[in-house]
Scaffold this motif. Structure first.
Motif, PDB file in Angstrom:
ATOM      1  N   ASP A  21      17.998   8.837  -4.467  1.00  0.00           N
ATOM      2  CA  ASP A  21      17.218   9.794  -3.668  1.00  0.00           C
ATOM      3  C   ASP A  21      16.046  10.373  -4.445  1.00  0.00           C
ATOM      4  OD1 ASP A  21      19.111   9.413  -1.712  1.00  0.00           O
ATOM      5  OD2 ASP A  21      20.228  11.251  -2.179  1.00  0.00           O
ATOM      6  N   SER A 156       0.747   4.372  -5.671  1.00  0.00           N
ATOM      7  CA  SER A 156       1.884   5.286  -5.527  1.00  0.00           C
ATOM      8  C   SER A 156       2.719   5.215  -6.804  1.00  0.00           C
ATOM      9  CB  SER A 156       2.752   4.886  -4.340  1.00  0.00           C
ATOM     10  OG  SER A 156       1.931   4.654  -3.213  1.00  0.00           O
ATOM     11  N   GLU A 216      10.904   0.779  -4.758  1.00  0.00           N
ATOM     12  CA  GLU A 216      11.359   1.260  -3.437  1.00  0.00           C
ATOM     13  C   GLU A 216      10.853   2.699  -3.231  1.00  0.00           C
ATOM     14  OE1 GLU A 216      12.760  -0.767  -1.277  1.00  0.00           O
ATOM     15  OE2 GLU A 216      12.669   0.909   0.136  1.00  0.00           O
ATOM     16  N   GLY A 217      10.967   3.519  -4.273  1.00  0.00           N
ATOM     17  CA  GLY A 217      10.459   4.899  -4.206  1.00  0.00           C
ATOM     18  C   GLY A 217       8.959   4.912  -3.936  1.00  0.00           C
ATOM     19  N   CYS A 218       8.221   4.041  -4.616  1.00  0.00           N
ATOM     20  CA  CYS A 218       6.762   3.978  -4.442  1.00  0.00           C
ATOM     21  C   CYS A 218       6.414   3.569  -3.002  1.00  0.00           C
ATOM     22  CB  CYS A 218       6.140   2.979  -5.410  1.00  0.00           C
ATOM     23  SG  CYS A 218       6.143   3.562  -7.108  1.00  0.00           S
ATOM     24  N   ARG A 219       7.182   2.647  -2.440  1.00  0.00           N
ATOM     25  CA  ARG A 219       6.897   2.210  -1.054  1.00  0.00           C
ATOM     26  C   ARG A 219       7.052   3.387  -0.088  1.00  0.00           C
ATOM     27  NH1 ARG A 219       8.625  -3.108  -2.955  1.00  0.00           N
ATOM     28  NH2 ARG A 219      10.823  -2.582  -2.943  1.00  0.00           N
ATOM     29  N   TYR A 220       8.056   4.220  -0.327  1.00  0.00           N
ATOM     30  CA  TYR A 220       8.277   5.386   0.536  1.00  0.00           C
ATOM     31  C   TYR A 220       7.127   6.400   0.352  1.00  0.00           C
ATOM     32  CZ  TYR A 220      10.346   9.656   2.375  1.00  0.00           C
ATOM     33  OH  TYR A 220      10.557  10.824   3.068  1.00  0.00           O
ATOM     34  N   ILE A 221       6.745   6.640  -0.909  1.00  0.00           N
ATOM     35  CA  ILE A 221       5.671   7.598  -1.193  1.00  0.00           C
ATOM     36  C   ILE A 221       4.352   7.123  -0.574  1.00  0.00           C
ATOM     37  CG2 ILE A 221       4.280   8.567  -3.083  1.00  0.00           C
ATOM     38  CD1 ILE A 221       6.975   8.536  -4.722  1.00  0.00           C
ATOM     39  N   HIS A 222       4.128   5.807  -0.581  1.00  0.00           N
ATOM     40  CA  HIS A 222       2.918   5.251   0.032  1.00  0.00           C
ATOM     41  C   HIS A 222       2.821   5.648   1.506  1.00  0.00           C
ATOM     42  CE1 HIS A 222       0.628   1.717   1.819  1.00  0.00           C
ATOM     43  NE2 HIS A 222      -0.260   2.380   1.104  1.00  0.00           N
ATOM     44  N   GLN A 223       3.958   5.623   2.202  1.00  0.00           N
ATOM     45  CA  GLN A 223       3.961   6.016   3.622  1.00  0.00           C
ATOM     46  C   GLN A 223       3.537   7.486   3.754  1.00  0.00           C
ATOM     47  OE1 GLN A 223       4.294   3.859   6.018  1.00  0.00           O
ATOM     48  NE2 GLN A 223       4.680   2.324   4.436  1.00  0.00           N
ATOM     49  N   LEU A 224       4.043   8.334   2.859  1.00  0.00           N
ATOM     50  CA  LEU A 224       3.697   9.762   2.928  1.00  0.00           C
ATOM     51  C   LEU A 224       2.217   9.991   2.621  1.00  0.00           C
ATOM     52  CD1 LEU A 224       6.752  11.419   1.103  1.00  0.00           C
ATOM     53  CD2 LEU A 224       6.452  10.968   3.537  1.00  0.00           C
TER      54      LEU A 224
END
Ligand code: ADP
Length: 244
Positions: A21, A156, A216-224
């Motif tokens: 998380d 990201s 995986e964390g970077c991919r989520y941050i990219h969306q934000l």
């Protein structure tokens, strides 16, 4: 805080997160009136402002590059950002972070479009809670886009580390202080790594898994990051409302 006996209890970290998380993240693009582009970011307990100026004339002129814009990045920790007042001004750590952060973003900026000019990025850490370099890169990337600087893509970033022999995403302050490894990563949406540093020790297998977790964390941050830009510019690009 003194070293806690354990950093992971029954599969949960001391702040209640699971190993994969991220902490809560909130971007806001375009928060400064007088910068060409800006972004405010809360990343767990980190509070960061990024401001971008340029492309603009380079002073002193001998720093000009006839073939491309130069990129300058200044990472600065406010004296009140940490528990014990930090001495103001640059130090070895902030000079290193400024250099690697600049390099992590430079490679996506279309510098050839603006010869003889400078793109200046200022990152101010208002409150620090581990992971400030990755928070700075995330905010700077949105601020560059907000300034209209032509880029191949956003960048990201997030850190992954090892605590109590377990790989965990996005280290908090205790995990950073007492953990076994810390691996800050920045990447493009297509998976090109633009920053990879490591403190501590990981086996080769752990390194591979850690990298996948960080990506995986970077991919989520990219969306934000995209969402923050859409929040600011979405309304401007939508067609005007029809008159009744
Ligand atoms: P990062 O912030 O990118 O994780 P470090 O690993 O160097 O970089 O620092 C980890 C954390 O240690 C910082 O986020 C901050 O909370 C704290 N820290 C760093 N420098 C200082 C300092 N001079 N005084 C107090 N705390 C600091």
């Amino acid at each position: 805080m003194s070293k806690p006996e354990k950093l992971i209890i029954d599969g949960k970290r001391l702040d209640g997160r699971g190993a994969q998380d991220l902490r809560p993240i909130k971007f806001k693009a375009g928060v400064l009136k007088r910068a060409d582009g800006s972004c405010y970011l809360e990343f767990g307990g980190n509070k960061v402002i990024a401001a971008v100026y340029g492309p603009r004339e380079v002073h002193p002129r001998h720093l000009q590059d006839a073939s491309r814009a130069i990129v300058r990045y200044r990472y600065n920790m406010a004296p009140f950002s940490v528990e014990e007042r930090k001495r103001p001004g640059p130090d070895r750590r902030s000079i290193e972070i400024s250099k690697v952060s600049r390099e992590s973003l430079e490679c996506v900026i279309l510098q050839e479009m603006y010869p003889r000019s400078a793109i200046d990025i200022f990152v101010e850490i208002l409150q620090a809670d581990a992971g400030t370099r990755v928070a700075g890169i995330n905010a700077a990337s949105v601020a560059l886009a907000d300034a209209g600087i032509p880029m191949k893509c956003l960048v990201s970033a997030c850190a992954v580390g090892k605590v109590d022999d377990t790989l965990v995403l996005d280290l908090n302050k205790d995990e950073d202080n007492y953990g076994q490894a810390d691996l800050p990563i920045a990447m493009t949406p297509s998976g090109d790594i633009t920053l990879c540093q490591m403190d501590g020790h990981l086996t080769e297998d752990e390194f591979r898994t850690a990298l996948e977790m960080a990506m995986e964390g970077c991919r989520y941050i990219h969306q934000l990051q995209k969402q923050a830009l859409i929040e600011k510019y979405g309304q401007m690009v939508s067609p005007p409302a029809q008159e009744a």
